[in-house]
Design an enzyme around this catalytic site. Sequence first.
Site, short mmCIF file in Angstrom:
data_model
loop_
_atom_site.label_atom_id
_atom_site.label_comp_id
_atom_site.label_asym_id
_atom_site.label_seq_id
_atom_site.Cartn_x
_atom_site.Cartn_y
_atom_site.Cartn_z
N GLU A 7 16.67 -17.59 -9.35
CA GLU A 7 16.27 -16.20 -9.61
C GLU A 7 15.60 -16.10 -11.00
OE1 GLU A 7 15.73 -13.65 -8.02
OE2 GLU A 7 15.90 -11.98 -9.40
N GLU B 195 6.91 -14.35 -11.91
CA GLU B 195 6.34 -13.04 -11.55
C GLU B 195 5.80 -12.28 -12.75
OE1 GLU B 195 8.70 -10.66 -8.33
OE2 GLU B 195 10.12 -11.56 -9.70
N ASN C 267 -1.65 1.68 5.91
CA ASN C 267 -0.79 0.67 5.29
C ASN C 267 -0.33 -0.23 6.43
OD1 ASN C 267 1.28 -0.75 4.02
ND2 ASN C 267 2.73 0.95 4.16
N GLY C 268 -0.70 -1.52 6.37
CA GLY C 268 -0.31 -2.44 7.44
C GLY C 268 -1.46 -3.36 7.78
N CYS D 192 0.86 -1.17 0.00
CA CYS D 192 0.00 0.00 0.00
C CYS D 192 0.90 1.24 0.00
CB CYS D 192 -0.94 0.10 1.20
SG CYS D 192 -2.08 -1.28 1.31
#
Length: 611
Positions: A484, A491, A99-100, A2
């Site tokens: 990686e 992704e 945010n959290g 966020c």
Amino acid sequence: MCGIVGYTGKREAYPVILKGLKRLEYRGYDSAGVALLNNGLKVYKKKGKVAELEDSVVGKDLHAFTGIGHTRWATHGEPSDRNAHPHSSASGNIAMIHNGIIENYTSIKQELINKGYTFTSDTDTEVLLNFIEDIKKNNESSLEEALRIALKRVVGAYCILLIDKDDPETIIAARKGSPLVIGIGKGEHFLASDATPIVEYTKEVVYVNDYEIAIVKPDQLILKNLGNEKQTPFIQKLDIELAKIEKGGYDHFMLKEIYEQPETIHDCLRGRLNSAAGTITMGGVESNLQALTDANRIVMVACGTSWHAGLIAEYIFEELCRIPVEVEYASEFRYRNPVINKGDVIIAISQSGETADTLVALENAKEKGAFIFGVVNAVGSSIARMSNAGAYTHAGPEIGVASTKAFTGQLAVLTMMALKIGYAKGTIDERRYMQLLRELDEIPEKVKQLLQNTSNIEKIANKYKDAEDFLYLGRGYNFPVALEGALKLKEISYIHAEGYPAAEMKHGPIALVDENLPVVFVATKDSYYEKIVSNVQEIKARRGKVIAVASEGDKVIPGMADDVMYVPDADEILAPLLSVIPLQLLSYYVGIAKGIDVDKPRNLAKSVTVE
Ligand code: F6R
């Protein structure tokens, strides 16, 4: 996760907030919203990206000099207009963004329900907001006092901004565990999750600490702790250039950041590495050299791509420093009861410096007496500030959600550290030390050379874009590079991919191999080369399609592989700095070929500030 922005001053607040939200969109893009103070409180919010909010408010009254805005990565409640922030309190007087995560929100919600409150969203944020308003009403207190009382009951992480219709020039903010920066202008203040929305207006910032409340007006910034004691704001100068946070002619931040690597690696080495003099200057290492050379054990703590950098560093540190290294997922490390002994050194690796799991894992370890060395990209971030010592990666702001230039910056810093410690300990001889210094110095030029000819990578991406699975294999220093590469592809392209040590393939994954499976081998010339050639043969014998990352001049692997991406030759310790780059580009081009918004892939957020 966020992104939050606030503004109070002489400018129109909405354009400042909107631009800021676009800069912070990497932190989440499930929904966006703004609350503006102008003869009352106006709240506009919309499911989707910031651009959708922008379209939805055309023609609306957006005039205000104070306001707050939010771009969301959903935790409690699905992405929807209803769950978007800002939330309004029951009275409609107060708006809040957050945010959290408020972990004990269900018990607080139940208390409020018992008092007759109803809720319009599924969020923990709306619960906290009404809890604050309820305290304000019952105690006849100011919003600031009510917030302070409420936060003493809250379990979890937060950065919150509040505005109140009855106090139209004030933003009240608080933080614990989620970042907050305040930019100080002339007769104006800017609040944001990181400095990118602020940098074009002012270079003077204050990083708010955990358990601090900020009362922000155009001409005044007051910081207090939860005990209501005033704190002196520590003003710092920002060191970010505006150009670094814009796309600069590239289609995507990810591509720009891949192409920036010659420069970012150079910036990381600059002022530290002097290959002619045979020196590495790193203040954080020098002032703790004894602790580092005497370490009984090094524990690398990180998540995701940064964890992969830790895995490569494990090989490098063990080789050059002869110190046992363990590499831990921060999320596991923090919840088990790890053995931490005196003499252990923890190296924390993080691009954002805000990853919640890494941060808490470090806090726990620090409490047990561990020495924490931070390898962090974001200057002034929480992990950088809580570390006992550290070295910045100097890759500049990384905005594409998939980490690229930060990874090579991490490898450059960790390699310099290992060289410096190993040389000081005497576990690396002068000749090898000087050779590695010289070769490390040449890496930015080699990356530049590699990036000059990448058209075949785009062709390879188009050829394999419809594959359903990919296998990535490597050995030694290139094994974590395979991990990686697989992570990047997942992704950015949503294709399932797995990374394995090439020899481990025979213990199971080889069953997946058929003529439809692309297998990416990271097979540069190193001490494992002969072995990996055999592994390529094993895949070819089962009709798998081999895409190889090979060293320029290699004649053997290209003769066996279906497709080859070449990288300049380098010492095996430094090879990952080069071999990862074609894999970053491969995933980028596959993502583009599939029409994916590579800078904002679904479900992800760049800064994972929730556990
Ligand atoms: C992958 C990626 C993530 C991060 C991880 C840790 O491209 O970006 O896996 O590496 O979330 O983030 P930091 O390094 O900010 O702690």
